[in-house]
Design an enzyme around this catalytic site. Structure first.
Site, PDB file in Angstrom:
ATOM      1  N   LYS A 112       5.425   4.340   1.095  1.00  0.00           N
ATOM      2  CA  LYS A 112       4.994   3.123   0.351  1.00  0.00           C
ATOM      3  C   LYS A 112       5.324   1.815   1.266  1.00  0.00           C
ATOM      4  O   LYS A 112       6.408   1.886   1.947  1.00  0.00           O
ATOM      5  CB  LYS A 112       5.874   2.741  -0.905  1.00  0.00           C
ATOM      6  N   VAL A 113       4.790   0.952   1.273  1.00  0.00           N
ATOM      7  CA  VAL A 113       4.920  -0.048   2.202  1.00  0.00           C
ATOM      8  C   VAL A 113       5.123  -1.315   1.385  1.00  0.00           C
ATOM      9  O   VAL A 113       3.937  -1.768   0.338  1.00  0.00           O
ATOM     10  CB  VAL A 113       3.807  -0.371   3.208  1.00  0.00           C
ATOM     11  N   GLY A 122       0.832  -1.293  -0.122  1.00  0.00           N
ATOM     12  CA  GLY A 122      -0.207   0.120  -0.027  1.00  0.00           C
ATOM     13  C   GLY A 122       0.892   1.074   0.067  1.00  0.00           C
ATOM     14  O   GLY A 122       1.916   1.224   0.245  1.00  0.00           O
ATOM     15  N   ALA A 123       0.199   2.274  -0.208  1.00  0.00           N
ATOM     16  CA  ALA A 123       1.092   3.697  -0.328  1.00  0.00           C
ATOM     17  C   ALA A 123       0.077   4.502   0.490  1.00  0.00           C
ATOM     18  O   ALA A 123      -0.985   4.984   0.108  1.00  0.00           O
ATOM     19  CB  ALA A 123       0.981   4.002  -1.790  1.00  0.00           C
ATOM     20  N   ASP A 181      -2.176   9.666  15.466  1.00  0.00           N
ATOM     21  CA  ASP A 181      -2.590   9.549  14.000  1.00  0.00           C
ATOM     22  C   ASP A 181      -3.507   8.259  14.250  1.00  0.00           C
ATOM     23  O   ASP A 181      -3.456   7.291  13.393  1.00  0.00           O
ATOM     24  CB  ASP A 181      -1.785   9.343  13.033  1.00  0.00           C
ATOM     25  N   LYS A 216       8.385  -0.094   5.404  1.00  0.00           N
ATOM     26  CA  LYS A 216       7.795   1.235   4.989  1.00  0.00           C
ATOM     27  C   LYS A 216       8.736   1.939   4.942  1.00  0.00           C
ATOM     28  O   LYS A 216       9.755   2.218   5.504  1.00  0.00           O
ATOM     29  CB  LYS A 216       7.097   1.611   6.238  1.00  0.00           C
ATOM     30  N   PHE A 239       2.559   8.286   4.562  1.00  0.00           N
ATOM     31  CA  PHE A 239       3.993   8.657   5.105  1.00  0.00           C
ATOM     32  C   PHE A 239       4.707   7.899   3.863  1.00  0.00           C
ATOM     33  O   PHE A 239       6.067   7.984   3.983  1.00  0.00           O
ATOM     34  CB  PHE A 239       4.269   8.089   6.178  1.00  0.00           C
TER      35      PHE A 239
END
Ligand code: NAG
Ligand code: NAG
Ligand code: NAG
Ligand code: NAG
Ligand code: NAG
Ligand code: NAG
Length: 672
Positions: free
Chosen positions: A366-367, A360-361, A478, A381, A364
């Protein structure tokens, strides 16, 4: 599941290892990487000058012994013990004869100088005492010679010796390679590091001996348990209670004859009453290179011609790799070594950060999914940053976050640093993030009511841990559905803690910068940039509403009066129709529980921080041990997200400069 388990086990080992250091003086267990500090009694050829235990050198017909000075208590008739060590044997040449051999010994005395002969007796026995039951000696021999006295049939075998140099059981050295499910031969005197595990189970009276080559040197921790073969080389049923005295010494014995070798022990872990702590390969030193005698003329001739060519080739490859794998490593970072991964290992784990490894992106960076050589699944990440300033303190924080342990926190395993880039390594979560489920992004199955409830409780207990139960107060900053990850059993785990802080710090010069996501940010946070545990609680409230109502706190596509979720819930509350807001995808839910959650969400959304509950109170409400106080649904007391155009454009501007995207903001304004 395997990933979660893998990382769990990984950290379990680490924590065991850490506790261990504290207990090391206890005497019934220890781990040694540097034998100078190991409190050993040495005799004969044995020395520890450079760190490793150098058991034998090239003195002829001699012995070397090293025993742990503190005696071990083997009490009761069902004691167990376990040990593992790394050894390396350097013969004069890699073809027989290889020298004599060495052994792990458990003996009632630590003085075998006079009773243990060199040569084929390996420093353990002599001609007169051999095979006498009053020796009380157990040895596991690593024999590199086929001596007639010992009735050896091979010059490369491992044997179990009870009171005699004639083994009760032996086998040519080999190990079971689980990846190909085959036994592979292993040369003991290969100059390479080899790991051996000796496990005695006192209940079943079974002694196992297992061997395996040590994988290449690692920068990050690699624990021996990850490459221990599942099948032992020797498995012998013995009642050691009949052999051992109550007090025994553990150590090593080695010998030379007319043929000789250098024998080293490079790491050693031992424990009575359980499995010995796994050795960390990254901490094991390389065996010192003993000086070799080459026929100089021949070697020089060959060398000079090849070296030139190789140097040029090597130079090109080196420069290419250096650039490809370059990372930033400063002096102060040395202390975080255990948590630092090499860029090279992460590059390999993610197959070069390939697109098909992309999980996923997010806000913060891309992972990527990765698999370490040990088989552990990880999520990497990549966070881009341009702030070198504050890095030292940030890395210190990462290190301390790596120590956070809670079943509802995504475990941070470590990090790596390059220029302009920080890589964070997390445990891999097979079911992705909660928002994918809530907003049914990948056509996933809907979460049931009890699954949602369980996720909310899990996240609440993680936040309580961060706020009150850990040694320091940790703010998440967050909390939102997209930062909640789901494990194989759909338990919620809070991820990404501390990242917000990082961006905050990178921007510390611009005092007005506020970090968070619109809809989850408490009014005092948007207004003054104040972050406290209360701002986390506010975000948690928005999160509860999000999970119960199955929609984001701010949804521009909703009917006008429903765009802001808190406002809508409040208006339904005033009409006593709270459950109208519950996610329509939920077929059957518990109306009473839903009301409690919605009220709790509203209680957390109070504009005055002091009117919000603490995480401890929230958990009590969730567990039902205390009932949620009645609240007024008057919007005046609520912290309603301020989504005036001005605020949002300001936020968007920040987001582009900080490489930080406010997904919700983009949604809100792209369509209008
Ligand atoms: C072997 O080790 C012993 C004891 O440390 C030392 O006295 C001797 O000089 C060494 N011999 C060789 C050949 O290195
Ligand atoms: C053998 O060892 C015993 C002790 O176990 C000792 O008394 C004896 O003198 C040794 N014999 C030889 C020949 O070294
Ligand atoms: C060792 O001693 C036992 C009796 O105590 C005997 O049966 C056995 O044959 C001996 N082993 C050797 C190799 O001499
Ligand atoms: C062990 O190795 C030797 C050679 O060193 C060989 O002759 C023997 O057959 C091997 N034994 C087994 C059981 O494989
Ligand atoms: C020894 O090996 C056997 C398999 O051969 C295994 O079942 C047993 O659990 C092992 N015991 C220990 C203490 O490692
Ligand atoms: C093992 O040996 C001890 C001491 O001789 C004895 O008490 C015990 O019964 C033995 N256990 C088994 C299972 O043979």
């Amino acid at each position: 599941m395997a990933g979660v388990l893998g990382s769990l086990i990984f950290w379990l080992i680490i924590s065991v290892h850490v506790t261990f250091l504290v207990l090391a003086q206890d005497g019934d267990q220890f781990v040694h990487y540097d034998f100078r500090k190991a409190n050993l009694e040495l005799d004969g050829m044995a020395s520890t000058d450079n760190g490793p235990l150098h058991l034998t050198n090239k003195t002829e017909k001699s012995t070397g012994h090293a025993f742990h000075k503190i005696p071990m208590k083997f009490t009761g008739s069902s004691f167990s013990f376990s040990t593992e060590f790394v050894f390396a044997i350097f013969p004069l040449q890699i073809s027989p004869p290889y020298g004599q051999g060495m052994a792990f010994v458990v003996s009632p005395t630590k003085d075998l100088r006079y009773s243990g002969d060199p040569t084929s007796y390996l420093g353990l026995f002599n001609r007169t005492n051999d095979n006498k039951s009053d020796n009380h000696i157990l040895a596991v021999e690593l024999d590199t010679n086929d001596s007639p006295e010992a009735a050896d049939k091979s010059n490369n075998h491992v044997g179990i010796d009870i009171n005699s140099i004639v083994s009760v059981e032996y086998a040519n050295a080999s190990y079971f390679d689980g990846t190909v499910r085959l036994n592979k031969n292993l040369l003991l005197a290969s100059r390479k590091s080899i790991m051996i595990w000796i496990d005695y189970d006192g209940i079943h009276k079974l002694l196992n001996v297992t061997l395996a080559p040590v994988p290449k040197k690692h920068v990050s921790p690699l624990f021996s348990s990850s490459f221990k073969p599942s099948v032992p080389l020797l498995s012998r049923s013995i009642n050691l209670s009949e052999i051992f005295m109550e007090t025994m010494f553990v150590g090593f014995s080695g010998s030379t004859g007319a043929v000789k070798s250098d024998q080293y022990i490079l790491g050693w872990s031992f424990k009575i009453g359980g499995i010995a702590d796994s050795l960390d390969i990254s901490q094991i030193s390389d065996p010192p290179r003993p000086d070799k005698k080459f026929p100089l003329g021949v070697v020089l001739g060959v060398t000079i011609s090849t070296v030139g060519f190789l140097m040029i080739l090597g130079g090109i490859v080196y420069l290419y790799k250096k650039k490809k794998y370059a990372e930033v490593l400063e002096q102060w970072e040395k202390e975080y070594n255990p948590q630092r991964y090499s860029f090279r290992s992460l590059y390999k784990a993610t197959k070069g950060f390939r697109e098909n490894h992309l999980l996923g992106a997010g806000g913060f960076g891309k992972v990527y999914k990765g698999i370490l050589p040990s088989g552990t699944q990880i999520a990497v990440k990549r966070v881009y940053h341009d702030a070198e300033q504050g890095m030292k303190q940030y890395v210190a924080e990462i290190a301390s976050m790596g120590r956070l342990r809670h079943k509802n926190l995504v475990q941070l395993l470590g990090y790596c640093r390059r220029k302009g880039e920080l890589l964070l390594v997390y445990e891999y979560m097979p079911n992705g993030s909660l928002d994918d489920y809530l907003f049914n992004r990948n056509k996933l199955k809907d979460l049931t009511w009890s699954q949602r409830l369980n996720i909310i409780k899990g996240v609440a207990s993680a936040l309580l841990y961060l706020h009150e139960d850990w040694e320091q107060v940790v703010l998440h900053r967050d909390v939102k559905a997209s930062n909640i990850l789901l494990d194989a059993d759909l338990n919620g785990k809070l991820g990404d803690f501390g990242l917000a802080r990082f961006h905050d710090r990178g921007a510390s010069l611009e005092a007005t910068r506020v970090v968070g996501t619109i809809g989850y940010m408490a009014p005092e946070l948007t207004a003054m940039g104040v972050t406290t545990t209360w701002t986390d609680v506010y975000a948690f409230g928005a999160f509860i509403l999000e999970v119960v109502c199955g929609r984001r706190p701010v949804d521009p596509d909703a009917p006008r009066e429903q765009v802001i979720l808190v406002k809508w819930v409040a208006s339904c509350g005033r009409r006593d129709a709270l459950t109208d807001t519950v996610d329509s995808k939920l077929r059957d839910y518990e109306a009473g529980e839903a009301k409690v959650l919605l009220k709790l969400g509203m209680l957390c959304s109070q504009s005055n921080p002091e009117n919000r509950p603490s995480m401890r109170q929230i958990l009590q409400y969730l567990e039902g041990s205390v009932s949620v106080p009645g609240i007024s649904f008057d919007s005046a007391g609520l912290g309603i997200p301020n989504i005036s155009h001005e605020t949002v454009t300001q936020q968007t501007a920040i987001s582009s400069s900080a490489n930080f995207s406010f997904e919700d903001v983009t949604i809100l304004f792209d369509g209008r």
